[in-house]
Design a protein around this motif. Structure first.
Motif, mmCIF file in Angstrom:
data_model
loop_
_atom_site.group_PDB
_atom_site.id
_atom_site.type_symbol
_atom_site.label_atom_id
_atom_site.label_comp_id
_atom_site.label_asym_id
_atom_site.label_seq_id
_atom_site.Cartn_x
_atom_site.Cartn_y
_atom_site.Cartn_z
ATOM 1 N N PRO A 116 0.708 -1.513 -0.065
ATOM 2 C CA PRO A 116 0.179 -0.167 -0.116
ATOM 3 C C PRO A 116 0.817 1.497 0.123
ATOM 4 N N THR A 170 -1.287 8.334 -4.151
ATOM 5 C CA THR A 170 -2.931 9.114 -4.311
ATOM 6 C C THR A 170 -2.508 9.959 -5.451
ATOM 7 N N THR A 224 -4.986 6.552 -8.020
ATOM 8 C CA THR A 224 -6.091 6.508 -6.781
ATOM 9 C C THR A 224 -6.550 7.857 -6.224
ATOM 10 N N GLY A 240 -5.465 5.916 -2.203
ATOM 11 C CA GLY A 240 -5.498 4.085 -2.453
ATOM 12 C C GLY A 240 -6.552 3.168 -2.935
#
Length: 422
Positions: free
Chosen positions: A55, A60, A233, A236
């Motif tokens: 992650p 982002t 994103t 996320g």
């Protein structure tokens, strides 16, 4: 199964649709072409063609490392061209881009004869580099899945990914889901040929197979071709922006459709997409689902308006998430078969005002509120409708030439002066 048969018909439909989409998502995926190397700490996914990235590595869109201020800036990128071979009549355009009729002047290998074409790697790289230099953060390629035109197949995304991978700072890639494709897919499935348009029957969302045409034949394959490190994103979650709801009937079931699609995506990729619907998907019919089913607003994460290059700037707000759209003008009068052409001159600001080159785009960008979360430019290169901002042989209303990057300069100036709300 006996318990399901006792439920109301529409509730049974929703369960069948959700199961159909989720189960079909487990079917084997088609092989994909190699994409640029993934980060060293990425792990292989059991889904063909997908790389799972921790992650922390999933980018982002926020303010970039280069210091550009404000919300992430995206644009709609059309790769449905194969010029000069097919459908490339320059007389239909108001401004002709480099490479439309002859090989691109900067193409290092023009021997293939391709110029402004989805077959041409060098075209992708040049377009993406220009976007990056303009301050574009996110590219939203217009996707129709696999179109009958061979130069507009889904595998063309592979070239875009490869070209993006050589940039010092690759752009983020989101999906522009052109839902016109669902109408064409459905008609082809019924044996009527790949047909779409206002005179063609629409895809009924009451058909439990409708999710198949959205997810299995379209969305899943797109995201299998884009490495996770390149996904655009929000929190996320990869961004999907849809075109209008003109493809479909039974919009009271649209919330159930999108909910099932998001569930199938999460089953395949381990994350739910951030779904931004065009506002026609939130019409009164779509907001009044049968009892027990979600509305389209409940299934969506954002809303925007398509057509701001014609009607002026717009900011959609859904549960506090704001999406602003702006464009340079519109003119479809040269497209064959258009019976009622629409024109918004580029030098006339929305609502009237002083006439000047680029006035419509300047005023549209100036209207973007300081607290918006995402800005969309409509479009990078939709040439037949004259909504493009990419380099081309633009002129003013008197026919005098403008610099090829005239509209990109307007975007750069707005980006440099925009003051977002803290």
């Amino acid at each position: 199964m006996n318990a399901i048969t006792t439920l109301p018909p529409l509730t049974r439909w929703f369960i069948v649709l959700a199961l159909f989409v989720a189960l079909a998502a487990c079917s084997p995926s088609r092989p994909v072409e190699p994409t640029p190397a993934s980060p060293a700490n990425a792990t292989a996914s059991p889904i063909s063609g997908v790389v799972s990235t921790p992650p922390a590595l999933v980018a982002t869109p926020t303010t970039t490392a280069l210091g550009r201020r404000g919300p992430p800036l995206g644009t709609f990128f059309f790769y449905w061209y194969n010029c000069p071979q097919q459908e490339c009549n320059a007389d239909q355009l108001r401004a002709v881009p480099p490479g439309w009729l002859t090989p691109l002047p900067s193409d290092p290998d023009p021997r293939d004869g391709l110029s402004y074409s989805s077959y041409n790697y060098d075209w992708y790289e040049q377009e993406l580099r220009t976007m990056a230099a303009t301050g574009i953060d996110i590219v939203f390629p217009v996707s129709w899945g696999d179109h009958p035109h061979p130069w507009f197949q889904q595998d063309r995304i592979n070239l875009l990914v490869q070209a993006n991978g050589v940039l010092d700072q690759p752009l983020q890639i989101g999906m522009f889901l052109d839902t016109t494709a669902q109408q064409g897919m459905y008609q082809e499935f019924l044996g009527n040929g790949y047909r779409f348009g206002p005179q063609v029957p629409r895809l009924p969302l009451s058909d439990p197979r409708s999710g198949y045409f959205f997810y299995n034949l379209h969305i899943r394959d797109f995201f299998q071709r884009v490495p996770r490190a390149m996904w655009a994103t929000i929190d996320g979650r990869p961004i999907i922006i849809t075109y209008t709801a003109l493809c479909c009937d039974n919009l009271e079931l649209s919330g159930a459709l999108w909910r099932a699609v998001k569930d199938a995506f999460r089953a395949d990729f381990g994350v739910e997409p951030w779904l931004i619907l065009e506002e026609t998907w939130l019409n009164p019919q779509a907001l009044a689902p049968p009892d027990g089913l979600p509305s389209s607003a409940e299934a969506a994460d954002g809303v925007y308006r398509w057509g701001t290059a014609l009607v002026g700037p717009y900011t959609g707000d859904l549960r506090g998430f704001k999406v602003s759209s702006a464009g340079p003008g519109f003119d479809n009068s040269r497209i064959p078969g258009v019976s009622e052409p629409r024109i918004q001159p580029r030098d006339e600001p929305p609502g009237g005002g002083s006439i000047a080159p680029g006035a419509f785009l300047r005023a549209s960008l100036a209207a973007i509120p300081p607290d918006t979360d995402l800005v969309l430019i409509e479009t990078w290169n939709e040439w037949p409708e004259n909504t493009a901002v990419a380099p081309a042989a633009y002129t003013d209303r008197n026919g005098n030439p403008l610099p090829p990057d005239f509209y990109l300069q307007i975007i750069r100036e707005w980006r440099a002066t925009f003051n977002p709300r803290p």
